[in-house]
Design a protein around this motif. Structure first.
Motif, PDB file in Angstrom:
ATOM      1  N   GLY A 172      39.861  44.635  38.567  1.00  0.00           N
ATOM      2  CA  GLY A 172      39.832  45.421  37.338  1.00  0.00           C
ATOM      3  C   GLY A 172      40.455  46.765  37.559  1.00  0.00           C
ATOM      4  N   GLN A 197      34.774  38.690  45.159  1.00  0.00           N
ATOM      5  CA  GLN A 197      35.877  39.583  44.777  1.00  0.00           C
ATOM      6  C   GLN A 197      35.975  39.736  43.259  1.00  0.00           C
ATOM      7  N   ALA A 198      36.167  40.979  42.821  1.00  0.00           N
ATOM      8  CA  ALA A 198      36.377  41.246  41.390  1.00  0.00           C
ATOM      9  C   ALA A 198      37.654  42.053  41.252  1.00  0.00           C
ATOM     10  N   HIS A 224      33.936  56.601  39.395  1.00  0.00           N
ATOM     11  CA  HIS A 224      35.107  55.729  39.443  1.00  0.00           C
ATOM     12  C   HIS A 224      34.879  54.483  38.596  1.00  0.00           C
ATOM     13  N   SER A 245      42.978  57.153  38.757  1.00  0.00           N
ATOM     14  CA  SER A 245      43.246  57.846  40.019  1.00  0.00           C
ATOM     15  C   SER A 245      44.669  57.549  40.464  1.00  0.00           C
ATOM     16  N   LYS A 288      41.132  53.683  48.531  1.00  0.00           N
ATOM     17  CA  LYS A 288      42.139  52.625  48.719  1.00  0.00           C
ATOM     18  C   LYS A 288      43.227  53.143  49.644  1.00  0.00           C
ATOM     19  N   ALA A 345      42.708  44.631  47.193  1.00  0.00           N
ATOM     20  CA  ALA A 345      42.563  43.232  47.607  1.00  0.00           C
ATOM     21  C   ALA A 345      41.555  43.125  48.749  1.00  0.00           C
ATOM     22  N   GLN A 356      41.608  36.797  43.020  1.00  0.00           N
ATOM     23  CA  GLN A 356      40.890  37.717  42.145  1.00  0.00           C
ATOM     24  C   GLN A 356      40.109  36.964  41.068  1.00  0.00           C
ATOM     25  N   GLY A 391      38.661  46.741  43.732  1.00  0.00           N
ATOM     26  CA  GLY A 391      39.317  48.048  43.792  1.00  0.00           C
ATOM     27  C   GLY A 391      40.608  47.961  44.569  1.00  0.00           C
ATOM     28  N   ARG A 393      51.137  45.702  43.723  1.00  0.00           N
ATOM     29  CA  ARG A 393      51.443  46.601  42.608  1.00  0.00           C
ATOM     30  C   ARG A 393      52.943  46.455  42.369  1.00  0.00           C
ATOM     31  N   ASP A 417      50.240  45.434  37.941  1.00  0.00           N
ATOM     32  CA  ASP A 417      50.006  44.525  39.066  1.00  0.00           C
ATOM     33  C   ASP A 417      50.916  43.309  38.914  1.00  0.00           C
ATOM     34  N   THR A 447      40.438  51.130  35.899  1.00  0.00           N
ATOM     35  CA  THR A 447      39.803  52.114  35.029  1.00  0.00           C
ATOM     36  C   THR A 447      40.031  51.711  33.568  1.00  0.00           C
TER      37      THR A 447
END
Ligand code: AMP
Length: 540
Positions: free
Chosen positions: A323, A320-321, A229, A184, A522, A301, A355, A299, A431, A416, A325
């Motif tokens: 990752g 929190q994860a 997503h 995306s 986001k 922070a 993270q 997706g 980013r 990132d 796409t």
């Protein structure tokens, strides 16, 4: 010397066969436009096999792309498995993309058939003439009301299914394409990532690790994160693989409706992006949330204030994860390692706001963007985060932008910026294109906005860099105030003093009604930048 083990392909068929044999009475609950409907995994598996026959009877060729334009639902889950388990490729379309991007994606992937929820048909109908390869449109009645488009032959999902017989699955190569999903990305056209049976199988196992999300049979999992997503973070696959009950919210996506599902279905693992959990928390106040076990969130922070607010209200912090796409997507999860469990509470809160360490199977490193040299894990050196592993993409589908996104030794360049702590925790700083470069030094827009969002009167905040004659760029904050509260620039700056370095303080704070969001919820820094493109920062 070779081992003596059986070389069995890792195919998604196995998950369906397990659900049929071991957990046929477990439940899949789907939200519809009018209520909820429920079926067992046994019924679901039979319908999935019938769907294979339907794809055969529609003469959808082997390896053809089977597109979905749908909410999270049991029907979507039927497609999730019928397409790959019949040798075709599932292509989940993001229902919130701009029309031009949807047209680009459908044509780039050369979708053969699109399965669309009736409640979403109105979004797709105007675009149908722009799709070059689509031969069939199949509508799934979900309680929505849109009329069939005129002049186009429309098939009905339930009618097709009721006329079909259950079929055997196709037994293909584990490295065959199973599904595809486009990024995306906010710049340029979306890029296609193709998952294999093997990568999806292994990614699912990683979601089941206790040191990851740890989904197991006794869970009731509710992916609020869309199935279009990044594979709903592997949670839909994890449900089928383990036989955990699944709650798929469909169009029932308001905070109040989600809170009702959590309470009424006794959800143990609901998962979604931070903006979802910001909205749901007040709706859970005073209700029975005792079934909740963990709340995966990622997706973007997760503001520390949000995670800690869940801890205070529900006794359960957000997990929190991180990752993408391109990483299937789960690559790191902020579990608390045993040797860190006795840290003071505020340091534990910092860990939860990171993270986390890479999950087993994924390798991460930080790298100097200029020289490509690997950087130390000292908790302060910043570099580009790069990832490698069996469920990390090695390229994009038919796209010459692949070369820029992967290193010569095959690692994914995530875009990132991160630091790594000596304990292996990733802290995403920004980013690469969002860091504010002030006088040659970097200011993390993510950290700054998280600190602003810790203010009790702030609902949302986003920071971008705006041009500055002396420093090159300076931070500029757009803030949304909570209803019935007031806030001034001076109060924001005073709140930030002592929380961040003085030279990080935004040059200006403006108050707006809403932070623009991307198609996956986001903050859209690109839209915010466009909104303030001509804005000039105050000169002192
Ligand atoms: P997508 O491919 O749409 O899932 O976007 C992936 C990007 O989302 C990552 O490269 C990060 O910039 C961002 N992201 C995902 N999870 C997190 C997280 N937990 N913290 C910060 N950023 C995140």
């Amino acid at each position: 010397m070779q081992g003596t083990m059986q070389d069995r392909p890792l195919r998604l068929n196995h998950f369906v066969e397990r659900a049929e044999r071991y957990t046929p009475s477990k439940l899949i609950v789907s939200g519809t436009a009018t209520g909820v409907e429920q079926r067992t995994y046994g019924e679901w598996a039979e319908r999935t096999r019938k769907l294979v026959s339907v794809l055969d009877s529609l003469e959808v060729p082997p390896e053809a792309r089977v597109a979905t334009f749908a909410w999270n639902s049991a029907r979507h889950l039927e497609l999730y498995f019928a397409a790959p388990c019949s040798g075709r490729v599932l292509h989940t379309l993001n229902i919130r993309l701009f029309p031009e991007q949807l047209t680009y994606i459908v044509n780039h992937a050369e979708d053969d058939v699109i399965f669309v929820d009736r409640s979403l048909l109105g979004l797709l109908t105007p675009l149908l003439p722009s799709f070059r390869t689509v031969r069939h449109l199949v509508v799934m009645d979900d309680g929505g009301e849109a009329p069939n488009p005129e002049g186009v032959s429309v098939l009905n999902y339930e009618e097709l299914l009721s006329a079909a017989e259950p079929a055997e699955f196709f037994l293909g190569d584990e490295n065959a394409a199973a599904a595809m999903c486009y990024t995306s990305g906010t710049t340029g056209n979306p890029k296609g990532v193709i998952y294999t049976h093997r990568s999806t199988y292994l990614h699912t196992l990683s979601v089941l690790q206790a040191d990851s999300i740890g989904v197991c049979e006794s869970d009731t999992v509710m992916p609020v994160v869309p199935m279009f997503h990044a594979n709903a973070w592997g949670l839909a696959h994890a449900g089928v693989a383990t036989g955990a009950n699944l709650v798929l919210p469909g169009p029932r996506m308001t905070p109040a409706a989600l809170a009702d599902l959590i309470v009424e279905q006794r959800v143990t693992v609901p998962a979604g992006v931070p903006t979802i959990w910001m909205g749901v928390l007040p709706e859970l106040k005073g209700r029975d949330t005792s079934a909740l076990r963990t709340i995966p969130c990622g997706g973007s922070a997760v503001p520390k204030a949000l995670s800690e607010a869940y801890r205070e209200q529900l006794g359960l912090p957000i997990l929190q994860a991180w990752g993408m796409t391109e990483t299937s997507p789960i690559a790191s999860v902020a579990i608390t390692r045993s040797w860190l469990a006795d840290l003071p509470e505020d340091e534990l809160a910092d860990l939860r706001a990171s993270q986390g360490p890479a999950v087993l199977g994924v390798e991460l490193r930080i790298v100097d963007q200029e020289t490509g040299a690997e950087l130390p894990w000292d908790g302060s050196t910043r570099g580009e985060l790069q990832a490698a592993g069996p469920w990390i993409a090695s390229g994009y589908y038919n796209d010459d932008r692949s070369a820029d996104s992967f290193t010569p030794d095959g690692w994914l360049r995530t875009g990132d910026v991160a630091v790594m702590t000596p304990d292996g925790y990733v802290r995403i700083v920004d980013r690469t294109k969002d860091v504010v470069k002030s006088g040659g030094e970097w200011i993390s827009s993510v950290e700054l906005e998280n600190e602003i969002m810790a203010h009790p009167a702030v609902a949302e905040a986003a920071v971008i860099g705006l041009p500055h004659p002396k420093w090159g760029e300076r931070p500029f904050a757009a803030v949304v105030i909570r209803p019935e509260m007031t806030l001034t620039q001076a109060e924001v700056l005073e709140f930030l003093s002592g929380r961040v370095a003085n030279w990080w303080l935004p040059d200006e704070v403006v108050f707006i009604d809403e932070i623009p969001k991307t198609s996956v919820g986001k903050f859209s820094k690109k839209d915010l930048r466009d909104q303030f493109a001509d804005h000039v920062l105050p000169s002192d």
